[in-house]
Design an enzyme around this catalytic site. Sequence first.
Site, short mmCIF file in Angstrom:
data_model
loop_
_atom_site.label_atom_id
_atom_site.label_comp_id
_atom_site.label_asym_id
_atom_site.label_seq_id
_atom_site.Cartn_x
_atom_site.Cartn_y
_atom_site.Cartn_z
N ARG A 224 103.47 42.55 79.88
CA ARG A 224 103.83 42.58 78.45
C ARG A 224 103.05 41.53 77.67
O ARG A 224 102.91 41.63 76.47
CB ARG A 224 105.33 42.31 78.29
CG ARG A 224 106.20 43.27 79.08
CD ARG A 224 107.63 43.13 78.70
NE ARG A 224 107.79 43.31 77.26
CZ ARG A 224 108.98 43.41 76.67
NH1 ARG A 224 110.07 43.34 77.40
NH2 ARG A 224 109.08 43.58 75.38
N LYS B 48 99.46 38.30 71.47
CA LYS B 48 100.54 39.32 71.51
C LYS B 48 101.45 39.17 70.29
O LYS B 48 101.74 40.14 69.58
CB LYS B 48 101.36 39.16 72.78
CG LYS B 48 102.68 39.94 72.76
CD LYS B 48 103.49 39.78 74.01
CE LYS B 48 104.35 38.55 73.98
NZ LYS B 48 105.64 38.70 73.30
N ASN B 49 101.89 37.94 70.03
CA ASN B 49 102.90 37.74 68.98
C ASN B 49 102.33 37.82 67.57
O ASN B 49 103.09 37.92 66.61
CB ASN B 49 103.65 36.43 69.21
CG ASN B 49 104.55 36.54 70.44
OD1 ASN B 49 104.75 37.63 70.97
ND2 ASN B 49 105.05 35.42 70.90
N ASP C 218 107.71 29.00 74.17
CA ASP C 218 106.99 29.95 75.03
C ASP C 218 106.11 29.26 76.06
O ASP C 218 105.52 29.94 76.90
CB ASP C 218 106.13 30.89 74.19
CG ASP C 218 107.00 31.82 73.37
OD1 ASP C 218 106.45 32.47 72.44
OD2 ASP C 218 108.21 31.88 73.60
N ARG D 113 119.64 36.99 71.13
CA ARG D 113 118.62 37.41 70.16
C ARG D 113 119.22 38.15 68.94
O ARG D 113 118.89 39.30 68.67
CB ARG D 113 117.55 38.27 70.81
CG ARG D 113 117.01 37.77 72.13
CD ARG D 113 116.15 36.53 72.04
NE ARG D 113 114.93 36.66 71.30
CZ ARG D 113 113.77 37.07 71.83
NH1 ARG D 113 113.74 37.41 73.09
NH2 ARG D 113 112.70 37.14 71.10
N CYS E 187 118.28 39.98 75.51
CA CYS E 187 117.29 40.10 76.60
C CYS E 187 117.58 38.96 77.57
O CYS E 187 118.54 38.20 77.40
CB CYS E 187 115.88 40.03 76.06
SG CYS E 187 115.42 38.37 75.55
C1 EPZ Z 1 109.42 35.15 68.41
O1 EPZ Z 1 110.66 35.71 68.77
C2 EPZ Z 1 108.49 35.41 69.59
N1 EPZ Z 1 108.34 36.86 69.80
C3 EPZ Z 1 109.05 34.75 70.85
O2 EPZ Z 1 108.09 34.94 71.89
C4 EPZ Z 1 109.19 33.26 70.58
O3 EPZ Z 1 109.79 32.64 71.72
C5 EPZ Z 1 110.08 33.03 69.36
O4 EPZ Z 1 109.53 33.72 68.22
C6 EPZ Z 1 110.19 31.55 68.99
O5 EPZ Z 1 108.91 31.02 68.77
C7 EPZ Z 1 107.48 37.56 69.02
O6 EPZ Z 1 106.85 37.01 68.14
C8 EPZ Z 1 107.37 39.02 69.30
P1 EPZ Z 1 113.11 33.59 66.44
P2 EPZ Z 1 111.82 35.84 67.63
O7 EPZ Z 1 113.67 34.57 65.48
O8 EPZ Z 1 111.22 36.12 66.33
C9 EPZ Z 1 117.77 32.62 66.53
C10 EPZ Z 1 107.34 35.44 74.07
O9 EPZ Z 1 107.59 34.97 75.18
N2 EPZ Z 1 117.89 33.73 65.57
O10 EPZ Z 1 112.17 32.54 65.95
O11 EPZ Z 1 112.86 36.77 68.15
C11 EPZ Z 1 117.36 33.10 67.92
O12 EPZ Z 1 118.51 33.48 68.68
C12 EPZ Z 1 108.46 35.68 73.07
O13 EPZ Z 1 106.19 35.74 73.65
C13 EPZ Z 1 119.13 33.98 64.97
O14 EPZ Z 1 120.11 33.29 65.23
O15 EPZ Z 1 112.42 34.35 67.65
C14 EPZ Z 1 116.68 31.89 68.50
O16 EPZ Z 1 117.67 31.01 69.01
C15 EPZ Z 1 109.83 35.28 73.63
N3 EPZ Z 1 119.24 35.00 64.08
C16 EPZ Z 1 116.02 31.23 67.28
O17 EPZ Z 1 116.68 31.79 66.12
C17 EPZ Z 1 118.16 35.80 63.76
O18 EPZ Z 1 118.31 36.71 62.93
C18 EPZ Z 1 114.55 31.50 67.15
O19 EPZ Z 1 114.34 32.90 67.20
C19 EPZ Z 1 116.93 35.55 64.39
C20 EPZ Z 1 116.81 34.51 65.29
#
Ligand code: EPZ
Length: 427
Positions: free
Chosen positions: A405, A22-23, A313, A128, A123
């Site tokens: 999803r 998915k990701n 995850d 996020r 969410c």
């Molecule tokens: C991706 O989300 C995945 N989703 C998530 O999978 C996964 O948990 C996550 O990466 C971490 O591995 C998809 O790929 C569609 P991040 P993403 O940006 O990109 C903070 C699932 O269950 N952050 O790596 O949104 C954020 O709040 C889903 O399949 C900022 O502060 O995750 C978090 O604490 C859930 N500012 C950390 O970084 C930003 O601009 C990591 O988030 C972006 C993120």
Amino acid sequence: MDRIIIRGGNRLQGRLAISGAKNAALTLLPCSLLTDEPLTLTNLPRLADVDSFGHLLNELGVSTTVKRGSNGEIGRDMTMKAKVIASTVAPYDIVRKMRASILVLGPLLARAGEAKVSLPGGCAIGNRPIDLHLKALEALGAEIELAAGYVKATAPAGGLRGGRIGFPVVSVGATENALMAAVLARGETVLENAAREPEITDLARCLVAMGAKIEGIGTERLTIEGVDRLHGARYQVMSDRIEAGSYACAAAITGGDVELLGARIEDMEAIISGLRTAGVTVTETGEGLRIIADGKLGPLTLSTAPFPAFPTDMQAQFMSMLALADGASVLTETIFENRYMHVPELARMGADIQVHGRTAVVRGVDHLIGAEVMATDLRASMSLILAGLAARGETKVHRVYHLDRGYERLEEKLSAIGADIERVGND
Ligand code: EPZ
């Protein structure tokens, strides 16, 4: 709304095909915006989020055609073609249902010089933010404006230009947006402290297949030499390491013996190390991984962190498995601020879990008891399914749209290896 009913206690045995990730799919789909030639993705999983992304691409002017995949019932192929970009707006009603829509921001900026994307909002697992996405695009010359719940991004007159981006926090999405913008920017871009998740490697490999120039793939330092245009390609989506890890937990929690076809050991080292420490046997076969659990599981101390460490995850799924371990486990969630929504639901099934801030102490119990439970987010839902597979009696999981999803044909896959599971409608 559908719900899933499970009668627990069956030992899972057999072979289960792992779907496309998915990701990976959600970051490969927007690559179609980067060229006016056809991009075909194979092994795409049949998931609600993939369908939603396809609809978003249609809104932007991308034609999409879908056909059965070569892997029989699992997956399908989608060919996308963005001859022209008909719109650069990702509207609120689409983005609010699928936050990954934010991943059209970089490609639209790179191809069309502008983008207007609804802020995805928070969410269940956290607020996020997307500040790192926006800072990365500004480093490539984009002008960013936030107004009325939208991000409006505009490239300079001559288009995006290469730059240096140092991420203060590892972010999968921000790395993906930056990478997809940089491939068409003039000059060189360097991403430092980039995310190294296998899905990023899949994205980089697809972009290279489309003609992009990227060095350092798989490391935290990516160097991109911008090119004038990208061409079409045919690319196979990697197999889903989180789906594979989830079903490995299903085998473990039921004392089963399951072969996960298509699972790639190199994507799952931290997950496999956790399983082995808990006493699960994991062996590589010619077609994937074989998971055998034939006794009481041992406790673990685990912290989630960016790849290659233990993935956030998989935290909820491991928690269910450890709820039946012989001893106390300590799990620490370092990525998201609210990713313990499954805890009160597992407690209703008899689990003994104490949460203190980011840390959860899971004291193993002799058995879980089936109950009616509520899914809250994608991976929490899977943790409830896993608990139901091992619990005594019947478990009814409500709001299973969360599951749809991220898990393709979940009941079929689990029924085929011995689970007593069914989906019923009209929740
Ligand atoms: C991706 O989300 C995945 N989703 C998530 O999978 C996964 O948990 C996550 O990466 C971490 O591995 C998809 O790929 C569609 P991040 P993403 O940006 O990109 C903070 C699932 O269950 N952050 O790596 O949104 C954020 O709040 C889903 O399949 C900022 O502060 O995750 C978090 O604490 C859930 N500012 C950390 O970084 C930003 O601009 C990591 O988030 C972006 C993120």
